[in-house]
Design an enzyme around this catalytic site. Structure first.
Site, short mmCIF file in Angstrom:
data_model
loop_
_atom_site.label_atom_id
_atom_site.label_comp_id
_atom_site.label_asym_id
_atom_site.label_seq_id
_atom_site.Cartn_x
_atom_site.Cartn_y
_atom_site.Cartn_z
N ARG A 30 10.20 6.43 -3.55
CA ARG A 30 11.48 7.25 -3.05
C ARG A 30 12.52 7.17 -4.38
NH1 ARG A 30 11.90 1.87 0.51
NH2 ARG A 30 10.66 0.78 -1.11
N ASP A 71 -1.05 3.32 1.62
CA ASP A 71 -0.41 2.00 1.08
C ASP A 71 -1.88 1.29 1.70
OD1 ASP A 71 1.67 0.20 1.21
OD2 ASP A 71 0.57 -0.40 3.21
N TYR A 102 -1.35 -10.41 4.20
CA TYR A 102 -0.09 -10.09 5.52
C TYR A 102 -0.62 -10.30 6.64
CZ TYR A 102 2.59 -7.16 1.74
OH TYR A 102 3.17 -6.83 0.88
N ARG A 133 10.11 12.65 2.98
CA ARG A 133 10.51 11.69 3.45
C ARG A 133 11.73 11.78 4.18
NH1 ARG A 133 10.01 7.77 5.78
NH2 ARG A 133 10.52 5.70 5.02
N ARG A 189 2.45 2.74 -8.14
CA ARG A 189 3.36 3.77 -7.23
C ARG A 189 3.93 4.09 -7.24
NH1 ARG A 189 4.40 -1.04 -2.97
NH2 ARG A 189 5.39 -0.32 -2.26
O1 CP3 Z 1 0.99 4.57 -6.62
C1 CP3 Z 1 0.92 5.55 -6.07
O2 CP3 Z 1 1.73 6.16 -6.04
C2 CP3 Z 1 0.83 5.15 -4.15
C3 CP3 Z 1 1.63 4.32 -2.81
C4 CP3 Z 1 1.26 3.34 -3.00
C5 CP3 Z 1 2.43 3.14 -2.33
N1 CP3 Z 1 1.85 1.37 -1.27
C6 CP3 Z 1 2.91 3.22 -1.43
C7 CP3 Z 1 3.65 3.07 -0.38
C8 CP3 Z 1 0.22 1.82 -3.60
C9 CP3 Z 1 -0.38 1.61 -4.43
C10 CP3 Z 1 1.08 0.82 -2.00
C11 CP3 Z 1 0.46 -0.10 -2.43
C12 CP3 Z 1 0.57 -1.51 -1.96
N2 CP3 Z 1 1.55 -1.64 -0.48
C13 CP3 Z 1 0.90 -2.86 -2.64
C14 CP3 Z 1 0.03 -2.91 -4.09
C15 CP3 Z 1 1.58 -2.63 -4.91
C16 CP3 Z 1 2.71 -3.76 -5.53
O3 CP3 Z 1 3.15 -2.97 -5.21
O4 CP3 Z 1 2.24 -4.82 -4.72
C17 CP3 Z 1 1.62 -3.65 -1.62
C18 CP3 Z 1 1.97 -5.03 -1.53
C19 CP3 Z 1 2.09 -2.87 -0.56
C20 CP3 Z 1 2.51 -3.50 0.83
C21 CP3 Z 1 3.71 -2.48 1.14
N3 CP3 Z 1 4.13 -1.12 1.50
C22 CP3 Z 1 5.69 -2.30 0.57
C23 CP3 Z 1 5.27 -3.90 -0.02
C24 CP3 Z 1 5.87 -1.58 0.86
C25 CP3 Z 1 7.38 -1.28 0.34
C26 CP3 Z 1 8.39 -1.62 1.88
C27 CP3 Z 1 9.85 -0.90 1.40
O5 CP3 Z 1 10.61 -0.41 1.96
O6 CP3 Z 1 10.74 -2.09 0.25
C28 CP3 Z 1 5.21 -0.41 1.60
C29 CP3 Z 1 5.64 0.33 2.24
C30 CP3 Z 1 5.74 1.29 1.08
N4 CP3 Z 1 4.72 1.93 0.26
C31 CP3 Z 1 6.20 2.64 0.69
C32 CP3 Z 1 5.62 3.28 -0.67
C33 CP3 Z 1 5.90 4.48 -1.58
C34 CP3 Z 1 7.58 2.82 0.32
C35 CP3 Z 1 8.12 4.04 2.11
C36 CP3 Z 1 8.90 4.21 2.01
O7 CP3 Z 1 8.75 5.68 1.46
O8 CP3 Z 1 9.82 4.27 2.64
#
Ligand code: CP3
Length: 341
Positions: free
Chosen positions: A30, A75, A150, A39, A26
């Site tokens: 943010r 994602d 999910y 964003r 990740r």
């Molecule tokens: O690594 C990278 O730079 C690639 C980006 C990436 C995202 N999601 C972008 C994202 C990757 C590899 C993921 C995988 C992902 N998504 C996982 C597996 C990895 C882990 O950390 O366990 C999971 C469980 C998800 C599901 C998911 N999507 C979550 C838990 C969230 C965060 C919610 C929050 O607001 O805290 C997301 C949204 C998300 N996906 C964000 C990002 C950067 C945050 C969204 C934003 O910009 O507001």
């Protein structure tokens, strides 16, 4: 263009490298000022679906910190939409599903991806990235269990009661769901490889919710099939990662994955030894430790690096994804520390 940095790929194949490669799960997100600025104009789904923006966001942490690998910005939920799952992101919470899976007919109604037309934006972004990066770019998917969590719970869950009720009570439907997800996610990974991904990672973030017995009965056969199917079609390295997985690492190894991601609660050196050094390993600094004073981070990172035995195949990473509000300066210093190793 400068010469291609293949340190990460070499470590995945357990070949000697001058120092451990470093990247962070990740790593685009943010905690970065640059990401927050983008964003303001685009939603997370926009970033995933507009190839130019996706490319720009993926490149941000490479340009800022000099990581040895990129990971395409997307994602784990994105490929579920074309399969018939409708969702939104709730800030600070995570993905919320509008039509959760509650019956066998819900599973049967899921459509297979049509990779001639679905998810082309990720493919286009990977092509752009291959042309502009001098480090390998990873493609990725969520593992069937974590996606199912999910899909069935309808959002993030602590107890996984709905998921386990479904798994134990509707076992035939559960296996059909695992099979459909394993197949479609494997095909999606192959599209990412064809488009330019030099390695792939399967994120099974919530798999630690299962006992070893349940993993072996309800999940392992699908993970084994998924990894073996991929290995029959491509030779790019496959990374398998989950959290709270100390009790599952031998089974992770048996899937045939090339690299096992170690979560931050597990002693990486001991875990590697227990796997007889027959896989590469990636990890595993506690992401929360990046909020500590630099001296503490430095001590922890050095202790981790010093614990690594003299074996080829170690990739420096965090033991889970980097958190929002992580100080960018600490990321910079940590990368530098590994680079100077
Ligand atoms: O690594 C990278 O730079 C690639 C980006 C990436 C995202 N999601 C972008 C994202 C990757 C590899 C993921 C995988 C992902 N998504 C996982 C597996 C990895 C882990 O950390 O366990 C999971 C469980 C998800 C599901 C998911 N999507 C979550 C838990 C969230 C965060 C919610 C929050 O607001 O805290 C997301 C949204 C998300 N996906 C964000 C990002 C950067 C945050 C969204 C934003 O910009 O507001």
């Amino acid at each position: 263009m400068s010469t291609f940095n293949d340190r990460f790929l070499k470590a995945c194949r357990r070949e000697e490298t001058d120092r451990p490669p470093v990247w962070m799960m990740r790593q685009a997100g943010r905690y970065q000022k640059g990401y927050r600025a983008i964003r303001e104009k685009y939603s997370i789904v926009d970033i995933c679906k507009i190839p130019e923006v996706c490319t720009e966001v993926t490149l941000l942490p490479i340009e800022q910190f000099g990581f040895d690998a990129a990971i395409v910005f997307s994602d784990i939920m994105i490929p579920l939409e074309p399969m018939g799952i409708s969702f939104e992101y709730k800030p600070g919470v995570g993905p919320i599903i509008h039509n959760p899976i509650r019956s066998k007919s819900d599973v049967e109604a899921l459509t297979d991806l049509d990779l001639g037309s679905d998810l082309q934006y990720t493919a286009t972004a990977l092509g752009n990235l291959k042309a502009s990066l001098n480090v390998p770019c990873l493609g990725f998917v969520g593992a069937p269990f974590t996606l199912a969590s999910y899909m069935i719970e309808g959002g993030p869950s602590k107890s996984h009661i709905l998921l386990k009720s479904f798994m134990y009570g509707e076992t035939e439907a559960w296996h059909l769901l695992m099979k459909k997800l394993a197949h479609n996610m494997a095909e999606y990974l192959l599209l990412q490889v064809e488009s330019g991904a030099a390695a792939v990672q399967i994120f099974d973030s919530w798999i630690g919710m299962l006992s070893q017995e349940d993993y072996q009965e309800y999940v392992f056969p699908h993970m084994f099939d998924m990894v073996q199917y991929l290995k029959g079609k491509t030779n790019v390295p496959i990374v398998l990662f989950g959290t709270n997985t100390a009790h599952l690492l031998q089974d992770f190894k048996r899937t045939g994955a090339d690299v096992i991601g170690i979560d931050w609660k597990t002693d990486l050196a001991k875990a590697w030894e227990a796997m007889d050094y027959e896989v590469a390993v990636q990890g595993n600094l506690d992401p929360t430790s990046l909020f500590a004073p630099w001296e503490v981070i430095e001590r922890k990172a050095k202790r981790l690096l010093d614990s690594i035995p003299n074996q080829a195949g170690y990739i420096f990473n965090l033991g889970h994804g980097i958190l929002p509000k992580t100080p960018e300066e600490h990321v910079k210093q940590l990368v530098k520390l590994v680079q100077e190793e």
